[in-house]
Design an enzyme around this catalytic site. Structure first.
Site, PDB file in Angstrom:
ATOM      1  N   GLY A  12       0.818  -1.207   0.000  1.00  0.00           N
ATOM      2  CA  GLY A  12       0.000   0.000   0.000  1.00  0.00           C
ATOM      3  C   GLY A  12       0.849   1.253   0.000  1.00  0.00           C
ATOM      4  O   GLY A  12       2.078   1.203  -0.079  1.00  0.00           O
ATOM      5  N   PHE A  13       0.200   2.387   0.101  1.00  0.00           N
ATOM      6  CA  PHE A  13       0.875   3.683   0.075  1.00  0.00           C
ATOM      7  C   PHE A  13       1.933   3.781   1.169  1.00  0.00           C
ATOM      8  O   PHE A  13       3.122   3.969   0.904  1.00  0.00           O
ATOM      9  CB  PHE A  13      -0.186   4.773   0.210  1.00  0.00           C
ATOM     10  CG  PHE A  13       0.340   6.146   0.527  1.00  0.00           C
ATOM     11  CD1 PHE A  13       1.405   6.683  -0.177  1.00  0.00           C
ATOM     12  CD2 PHE A  13      -0.255   6.912   1.514  1.00  0.00           C
ATOM     13  CE1 PHE A  13       1.881   7.959   0.105  1.00  0.00           C
ATOM     14  CE2 PHE A  13       0.207   8.185   1.807  1.00  0.00           C
ATOM     15  CZ  PHE A  13       1.273   8.702   1.106  1.00  0.00           C
ATOM     16  N   ASN A  34      -2.433  -9.131   0.551  1.00  0.00           N
ATOM     17  CA  ASN A  34      -3.223  -9.879  -0.423  1.00  0.00           C
ATOM     18  C   ASN A  34      -3.511  -9.044  -1.671  1.00  0.00           C
ATOM     19  O   ASN A  34      -4.244  -9.464  -2.551  1.00  0.00           O
ATOM     20  CB  ASN A  34      -4.533 -10.373   0.189  1.00  0.00           C
ATOM     21  CG  ASN A  34      -5.478  -9.243   0.548  1.00  0.00           C
ATOM     22  OD1 ASN A  34      -5.122  -8.062   0.487  1.00  0.00           O
ATOM     23  ND2 ASN A  34      -6.696  -9.598   0.922  1.00  0.00           N
ATOM     24  N   GLY A  38      -3.571  -2.663  -1.943  1.00  0.00           N
ATOM     25  CA  GLY A  38      -2.203  -2.350  -2.320  1.00  0.00           C
ATOM     26  C   GLY A  38      -1.929  -2.759  -3.760  1.00  0.00           C
ATOM     27  O   GLY A  38      -2.648  -3.584  -4.335  1.00  0.00           O
ATOM     28  N   LEU A  74      -0.155  -2.201   9.557  1.00  0.00           N
ATOM     29  CA  LEU A  74      -0.662  -1.027   8.852  1.00  0.00           C
ATOM     30  C   LEU A  74      -2.045  -1.224   8.245  1.00  0.00           C
ATOM     31  O   LEU A  74      -2.603  -0.282   7.682  1.00  0.00           O
ATOM     32  CB  LEU A  74       0.316  -0.627   7.740  1.00  0.00           C
ATOM     33  CG  LEU A  74       1.759  -0.357   8.157  1.00  0.00           C
ATOM     34  CD1 LEU A  74       2.569   0.105   6.954  1.00  0.00           C
ATOM     35  CD2 LEU A  74       1.835   0.668   9.277  1.00  0.00           C
ATOM     36  N   TYR A 147     -14.812   2.015  10.164  1.00  0.00           N
ATOM     37  CA  TYR A 147     -13.368   2.253  10.247  1.00  0.00           C
ATOM     38  C   TYR A 147     -12.992   2.849  11.595  1.00  0.00           C
ATOM     39  O   TYR A 147     -12.100   2.342  12.291  1.00  0.00           O
ATOM     40  CB  TYR A 147     -12.941   3.184   9.109  1.00  0.00           C
ATOM     41  CG  TYR A 147     -11.480   3.550   9.112  1.00  0.00           C
ATOM     42  CD1 TYR A 147     -10.509   2.600   8.803  1.00  0.00           C
ATOM     43  CD2 TYR A 147     -11.061   4.837   9.413  1.00  0.00           C
ATOM     44  CE1 TYR A 147      -9.172   2.931   8.792  1.00  0.00           C
ATOM     45  CE2 TYR A 147      -9.725   5.182   9.401  1.00  0.00           C
ATOM     46  CZ  TYR A 147      -8.776   4.227   9.086  1.00  0.00           C
ATOM     47  OH  TYR A 147      -7.452   4.556   9.089  1.00  0.00           O
ATOM     48  N   LYS A 151     -10.855   0.828  14.579  1.00  0.00           N
ATOM     49  CA  LYS A 151      -9.530   1.296  14.994  1.00  0.00           C
ATOM     50  C   LYS A 151      -9.509   1.559  16.496  1.00  0.00           C
ATOM     51  O   LYS A 151      -8.498   1.297  17.167  1.00  0.00           O
ATOM     52  CB  LYS A 151      -9.146   2.563  14.231  1.00  0.00           C
ATOM     53  CG  LYS A 151      -8.693   2.321  12.798  1.00  0.00           C
ATOM     54  CD  LYS A 151      -7.395   1.525  12.730  1.00  0.00           C
ATOM     55  CE  LYS A 151      -6.845   1.446  11.323  1.00  0.00           C
ATOM     56  NZ  LYS A 151      -5.606   0.620  11.257  1.00  0.00           N
ATOM     57  N   THR A 177      -1.661  12.077   5.543  1.00  0.00           N
ATOM     58  CA  THR A 177      -0.368  11.903   4.901  1.00  0.00           C
ATOM     59  C   THR A 177      -0.543  11.952   3.380  1.00  0.00           C
ATOM     60  O   THR A 177      -1.561  11.500   2.867  1.00  0.00           O
ATOM     61  CB  THR A 177       0.241  10.553   5.287  1.00  0.00           C
ATOM     62  OG1 THR A 177       0.063  10.326   6.686  1.00  0.00           O
ATOM     63  CG2 THR A 177       1.710  10.499   4.952  1.00  0.00           C
TER      64      THR A 177
END
Length: 301
Positions: A12-13, A34, A38, A74, A147, A151, A177
């Protein structure tokens, strides 16, 4: 000292930038992804590195994991556009099937784990800025709740394993980010503005535009992640990579209003269109470097 490091969502990023940094430091890196969100091309530059191993699998599915010294957790999907399409995957990755499993693996390996949380745990805050005594304001039934709340529970699980099993864990809350390899359709603050600027579209701003966001370049986030992992016995359980003060602050980010972000992107786009590029790049970072060619579905550096 060389470490064996497991990175989830490593294509991913953020994960791809972290893997690149860890390899440069001489560590052995296991990419666990997986490739649901990403992109494999994010890791193409170092996929053949002798210290880099790709494990193409869903880490939520039971199976053996290699013994490691460090784990960077992550996962999960973070784009608001994914919250509608993958709510169950997001919840399970951040809680029972994902975070619990990695915490158990951390305990089995006597390793150190960093759980990547988010500023979204504050929900729709009623206090600005939020002191750490603030207990958040999350609507568990709305789309973002899948989400946000997962978290929050991921943080709770991490804290529980620390207290019950003395697991060496620390939590980091990530703010806005941006940088290379970010999806142009990511849906967070910076990418839509840049995408619209590159297309010469009007910018979309919700509300009056005076709401502020903490924005910082991906290299600064990676520096924060790696630095925290190097610290033995950190003073706190949770660290925010962000800053509530003015943009003059010499911390890991700059705080801007939505209107300010939009203006900066527009000015950069206008200025760069006037530059004739020769052999040497005039600017160290072009707008296209931040969001990528629109013929591509993913950001490239």
């Amino acid at each position: 000292m060389t470490k064996r490091v497991l990175v989830t969502c490593s294509a991913g990023f953020l994960g791809s930038h972290l893997c690149e940094r860890l390899l440069k430091e001489g560590h052995g890196v296991i990419c666990l992804d997986n490739f649901g969100s990403g992109q494999r091309r994010n890791i193409e530059a170092f996929e053949d590195h002798p210290s880099f191993t790709v494990n193409d699998r869903d880490f939520r599915i039971p199976g053996s994991l290699s013994s490691v010294d460090r784990i960077y957790h992550l996962v999960s999907r973070v784009s608001p556009d994914d919250f509608t399409d993958f709510p169950v995957n997001i919840v399970l990755a951040n809680t029972q099937q994902g975070t619990c499993r990695l915490l158990d693996h951390t305990r089995a390996c006597d390793a150190r784990i960093v759980f990547a949380s988010t500023s979204e745990v504050y929900g729709n805050p009623e206090a600005h800025p939020q002191p750490e005594t603030y207990t958040e304001n999350v609507n568990i039934r709305e789309i973002r709740g899948y989400y946000d709340e997962s978290k929050r529970l991921g943080e709770t699980l991490t804290g529980a394993y620390q207290r019950k099993y003395d697991v060496d864990a620390r939590t980091i809350r990530i703010f806005n980010t941006y940088g290379p390899q970010m999806r142009h359709d990511d849906g967070r603050v910076v990418p839509p503005f840049i995408t619209q600027a590159l297309r010469d579209d009007d910018h979309t701003i919700y509300g009056d535009g005076e709401q502020t966001r903490s924005c910082y370049y991906v290299d600064d986030l990676i520096e924060g992640l790696v630095s925290l992992t190097h610290v033995n016995n950190p003073e706190y359980d949770v660290y925010n990579i962000g800053e509530e003060k003015s943009r003059q602050s010499k911390n890991w980010h700059t705080k801007y209003s939505m209107l300010r972000i939009r203006t900066l992107v527009s000015l950069m786009n206008h200025y760069l269109k006037m530059i004739q590029y020769g052999t040497d790049r005039i600017l160290p970072v072009r707008l296209q470097d931040l969001i990528g060619d629109q013929k591509s579905s993913h950001v490239r550096g």
